[in-house]
Structures are given as structure tokens and as C-alpha cells.
Design an enzyme around this catalytic site. Structure first.
Site, PDB file in Angstrom:
ATOM      1  N   SER A  42       0.802  -1.229   0.000  1.00 26.76           N
ATOM      2  CA  SER A  42       0.000   0.000   0.000  1.00 26.76           C
ATOM      3  C   SER A  42       0.832   1.275   0.000  1.00 26.76           C
ATOM      4  CB  SER A  42      -0.938   0.008   1.212  1.00 26.76           C
ATOM      5  OG  SER A  42      -0.211  -0.227   2.406  1.00 26.76           O
ATOM      6  N   ASP A 333      -3.052   7.699   8.075  1.00 27.02           N
ATOM      7  CA  ASP A 333      -3.909   6.726   8.757  1.00 27.02           C
ATOM      8  C   ASP A 333      -3.037   5.808   9.613  1.00 27.02           C
ATOM      9  OD1 ASP A 333      -2.813   4.862   7.017  1.00 27.02           O
ATOM     10  OD2 ASP A 333      -4.642   4.530   5.861  1.00 27.02           O
ATOM     11  N   HIS A 336       0.085   4.600   7.123  1.00 24.20           N
ATOM     12  CA  HIS A 336       0.545   5.255   5.897  1.00 24.20           C
ATOM     13  C   HIS A 336       0.886   6.722   6.128  1.00 24.20           C
ATOM     14  CE1 HIS A 336      -2.147   1.902   4.584  1.00 24.20           C
ATOM     15  NE2 HIS A 336      -1.029   1.617   3.936  1.00 24.20           N
TER      16      HIS A 336
END
Length: 556
Positions: A42, A333, A336
């Protein structure tokens, strides 16, 4: 040749305005073009998971993701751009398109295969994400497509010039903790790390076999100190999840060793590894120093440190809180970084110093060969130029009349500077020149930082021993001295010059400098006598036949 190439490319483009391109599938590959191929999780996913059959737990194509830059959600796990976006920008490329994006993308710029939630192990979130080996299979499919767009030679050139960015491993270590897995009852931490590294190594070698030569990696962050890690450590205020961070350290050590081995094993393999562990730790612990207000708590999420993965309210937990200004936070978040943090990471990856990224930074992978100033053809002014001259020295008298000595090189540089100012406006030219070189004092500053780092890592005594044994190679002025030695010059008789040439080098306490090993010169005949002694010693260790065989195979 270049003019003809441009004409042909222009002709294909011009003709395509009037004729169907059904029979004109081939693209024109710009010279010195560097593509980006992106693999990972991610941190690098630009939206591939938007197009797979998964759940919103592994997607970021909803608010508030993307809103601070794109003004809409793209599938990137950030409030804006992610690291590969900035790297592409620095390399003068467009954003690299997700491989699974159904629309057209520019094949010669590369592709992004990364998938949020992916790991090096196929078992990590199996069936919900695109694991690393599947990403590799997508790359091979892309390669076949590329061969249809370019001729074989151009496709091979593109793949060999390309930079392959890889960030993987975090999910392999985090998932067992978030799912209360018993995996570490079956494997030791070291064995588990070996499995992750083995899968990654396999993929690296496969990319190498397909033509890849330049690889960029991030080592793992201190996973236990991310908001998610701290939230997992419930009940222990402000403490990291040390078991997770220990896995990060084991992984990073193993990755570093593997890359060094691959560099020795694979011809032409070059790599760059960014010390994400240090980069992120510094921002977590000292956010104000790097322009942030908060280093521990995420901007978006819920629970302790906003470490529960609920940002956007589309996942299993719907409640979430969102900060007012993401740029004040290191984390957007649970795991990240914000766009601002991503930009800082990317800048360090692109042009950082060896204490943060090495043995190369990514900029070194993307620069074209620097053209000699006196080359009669066109060259790219903004990339710089090469003023060096074989045989030149710092003294005008060194090989005078046959080479371009240092002061003349300086005059060429000043002419080049004036030419540059015509191509760019004054401000741009000044900016380019200010960033173009690292002066000697700055290099010394970096060396002192490295020495300080060595003392931290090794302790004072070990660091002193290493620095004393080190070989310090300095490349300027050798021609000045060799020319004096070979031309029967009387300049060597000047006491001050003799002192500058020899005494300071010989008296140095740092170690061995340049070509002067312990200030002793061993002439060739003496070297030959040493070799004969060695040969006799060898005959005592091996039988005659073995010794002869060994000596016959040696490269002299």
C-alpha cells in the site's frame, strides 16, 4: 543519426494524424529514457486494488483519501501523492499508471504493479490482494506487450535502463499480529524472515533475468511504533509493539546482506536501499524538526493513536476521526504517511546522502551519461557537462599544451554558465548551479558525519581502528606529481613542494591515502622477487601439479 531518428518519429506521429495506426503499433523510445516499474504494497499502490475482487479493507478509493492533492480518491493510501509519484516527478515522468487500470497508459514510462495489503508471501491476505509473485507475472505480461510496441532491441534497452522500485514485507509481519496467528509457534522469527526474504530474492532474480539491472528498495519502518503497532500494544501507554519492531530489524539486516550478495553474484546488478527505519523513527521522535506537529498519532482513524484502521468509514469499523490539517502529521492513517512525509521520503531516496540511502541514490540511476563539453553534437544543458581532460593537473605546467588544465576547465565552466543562463532564466540557472555539485568542504562534512555514525555503530575504539586502516582515494593532482617525476623537473627540489607532496601524506594518521601504501614504493623487480617467494611457498602447500595448475589459471 539523432536527426534522422527524430525525423522518423515525427513522420510516424504526423502520418498517424491522417492514417489509421492499426499497422503502426511501434512507439519511438526517446534516447536516455528511464522507465519506472513499481512493485509492493500500500505504500506504493496507486490504485490497482480498485480493479480486483476484494473488500474495502484493502482499498482507498473513497474519501478522505487523495483529497489534499487530487481532490478525489484515486486508490492511493494517503491524503495526496505517494512516494512513487514524487520519484516519477523527479525523473521527469508522468505518474506511473496502475497496471490494472483499464484506460490507456504510456507503456514506455513503466507500470505500477503494487497492491495494498500484499506481502512477499502468497499466504499474506491470500485471495484479497496481489501478492509479489503475481505482481511478477503481471510484469512479464507487460514485458510481452512492450515487445509488441517496441522492437526487441529497444524493449531490451528500456528494461535495462529502467529503475525497479520494490517495497514489500510489512504485511507479512503485521498480519500474524492482527489475526492472532500461531505462525510463530511453528517458525522462529529468523526462519519466518528467511521465508520472506527468499521470496523477495526470487522475484529480484527473475526481474534481473528479464533485463532489470537497477533496483530501488525501502527497508522496513519500525513497525511496532506506527499508530497501528502502538494500538496493538493496548494497555502500555506510549509504548511500541517491540515484537513487531524486532521483526523489522531482522528483516532489514537480512535484506541488506542479500542485496550485497546479489551485487557480487549478478553482473551489472545495482541497488539503492533507503533506510526507512531511521527516516521514519526520526520523524516519529522529533516531528517538529521536520515540520510536523504530531509524530505518533494518525490524522485519520479511531482508537488509541488513531491506530484502528477505520479511516473513511467504509471498513468493518465505521467510526473515524479526521484531523483538520494532514500536513501537520507524519501519518495519515494507521500505517501510511501523509503526502508531506511521502515527499520527504522521496526526496531522500532521490538525492539523499550515503548515511540514509546507498550505495546509490535514485538520481544516480536516472542521469544520462554526461557529455564532454567539446563534443560537437547536441547535449542536454540541464544535466551538466564534463570538462575533464586526460593528463590534466591542477598546475598549468603539467603536460602543458597537450591537455586542458584545471584553470582552463574553469574558464570552460564559466562559458557554459553563460550558455545555461540563455537557456534558462537567471533564477533557474542559479538554482541548478547551486544544486549541481558537492564542494570539497561539504564532502568533508559528510565524511565527518559518517565517522560520527561509525563511532555510534562500532564504538570509539573500533571506529578509530577502521579509520586508521581505511584507504582514502583522492583523485586530483596525481598528474602534477607524475609529470614532475617523469620530466626531470627541478621543482621536486623545492622543500615546500616536497613537503606538500610527500610528508603530509606519509605523516597522516588517518590511514593509506591515494597510491602511497605506508609511504613505501616497491619497484617492479622487487615485486617479482616477492612473487617467486610466494610461488615457492605455494609449492609447499600444494603438490607441484596443483601449484602449476593454479598458476596457469591465474589472471596477472
Amino acid at each position: 543519426m539523432m536527426g534522422l531518428r527524430f525525423y522518423l518519429c515525427f513522420l510516424v506521429l504526423f502520418t498517424s494524424l491522417f492514417i489509421s495506426t492499426h499497422g503502426l503499433g511501434h512507439l519511438c523510445l526517446p534516447e536516455e529514457h528511464v522507465a519506472l516499474f513499481i512493485f509492493g504494497d500500500s505504500l506504493f499502490d496507486a490504485g490497482n486494488n480498485n480493479y480486483i475482487n476484494t473488500t474495502t479493507d484493502y482499498q482507498a478509493n473513497y474519501e478522505p483519501y487523495g483529497e489534499n492533492f487530487f481532490k478525489y480518491s484515486t486508490g492511493r493510501y494517503s491524503d495526496g501523492r505517494i512516494i512513487p509519484d514524487f520519484i516519477a516527478e523527479f525523473a521527469k515522468l508522468p505518474f506511473i499508471t496502475p497496471y490494472l487500470h483499464p484506460g490507456y497508459h504510456q507503456y514506455t514510462d513503466g507500470a505500477n504493479f503494487a497492491s495494498a495489503g500484499a506481502g512477499a508471501l502468497a499466504e499474506t491476505r491470500q485471495g484479497m490482494v496481489i501478492d509479489l509473485k503475481t505482481q511478477l507475472s503481471y510484469f512479464k505480461n507487460f514485458e510481452r506487450l512492450l515487445s509488441e510496441k517496441l522492437d526487441d532491441a529497444e524493449a531490451k534497452t528500456l528494461l535495462s535502463r529502467a529503475v525497479y522500485l520494490i517495497n514489500i514485507g510489512s504485511n507479512d509481519y503485521v498480519v500474524p499480529f492482527t489475526r492472532n496467528s500461531s505462525i510463530f509457534q511453528s517458525y522462529s522469527q529468523e526462519e519466518y524472515v528467511d521465508m520472506v526474504i527468499d521470496n523477495l530474492t526470487f522475484v529480484i532474480k527473475e526481474i534481473y533475468e528479464e533485463g532489470g539491472r537497477k533496483f530501488g528498495f525501502l527497508n522496513l519502518a519500525p513497525l511496532g511504533c506506527l499508530p497501528l503497532g502502538r494500538a496493538l500494544n493496548s494497555g502500555k501507554t506510549n509504548e511500541c509493539k517491540h515484537e513487531l519492531t524486532a521483526l523489522s530489524k531482522l528483516h532489514n539486516k537480512a535484506l541488506s546482506e542479500v542485496l550485497q550478495n546479489l551485487e557480487n553474484e549478478l553482473n551489472g546488478f545495482r541497488y539503492s536501499i533507503a533506510d526507512t527505519y531511521t527516516i521514519l523513527s526520526e520523524r516519529i521522535n522529533n516531528p517538529l524538526k521536520y515540520g510536523f506537529k504530531e509524530g505518533n498519532i494518525a490524522c485519520c482513524g479511531i482508537g488509541p493513536y488513531k491506530g484502528i484502521n477505520s479511516c473513511g468509514g467504509k471498513r468493518s469499523i465505521k467510526e473515524y476521526e479526521l484531523c483538520e490539517n494532514a500536513s501537520e502529521y507524519v501519518f495519515f492513517d494507521t500505517v501510511h504517511p501523509t503526502e508531506k512525509a511521502n515527499q520527504q521520503f522521496a526526496e531522500l531516496m532521490w538525492s539523499g546522502t550515503p548515511d540514509i540511502i546507498g550505495p546509490y541514490n535514485l538520481k544516480a540511476f536516472t542521469l544520462p551519461f554526461i557529455t564532454p563539453l567539446l563534443y560537437p553534437g547536441y547535449y542536454q544543458y540541464t544535466d551538466g557537462t564534463n570538462f575533464a581532460s586526460a593528463g590534466a593537473g591542477a598546475l598549468v605546467e603539467t603536460n602543458q599544451g597537450f591537455v586542458i588544465e584545471l584553470k582552463t576547465q574553469l574558464s570552460y565552466f564559466k562559458n557554459f554558465e553563460r550558455l545555461l543562463s540563455k537557456k534558462l532564466d537567471d533564477a533557474e540557472a542559479k538554482t541548478l548551479l547551486s544544486k549541481a555539485v558537492i564542494d570539497l568542504k561539504t564532502q568533508l562534512h559528510y565524511f565527518k558525519k559518517l565517522a560520527k555514525l561509525l563511532r555510534t555503530k562500532l564504538g570509539d575504539e573500533e571506529a578509530k581502528k577502521l579509520l586508521a586502516r581505511a584507504f582514502y582515494l583522492i583523485s586530483i593532482s596525481s598528474n602534477d606529481y607524475f609529470a614532475l617525476s617523469t620530466s626531470n623537473s627541478s621543482a621536486l627540489q623545492k622543500p615546500t613542494l616536497r613537503k606538500n607532496m610527500w610528508k603530509e601524506i606519509c605523516d597522516s594518521k588517518l590511514g593509506t591515502i591515494g597510491l602511497f601504501a605506508n609511504c613505501q614504493v616497491i619497484e617492479l623487480k622487487t615485486q617479482l622477487s616477492y612473487f617467486k617467494n610466494f610461488e615457492r611457498l605455494l609449492s609447499k602447500k600444494l603438490d607441484d601439479a596443483e601449484a602449476k595448475t593454479l598458476l596457469s589459471k591465474v589472471v596477472y
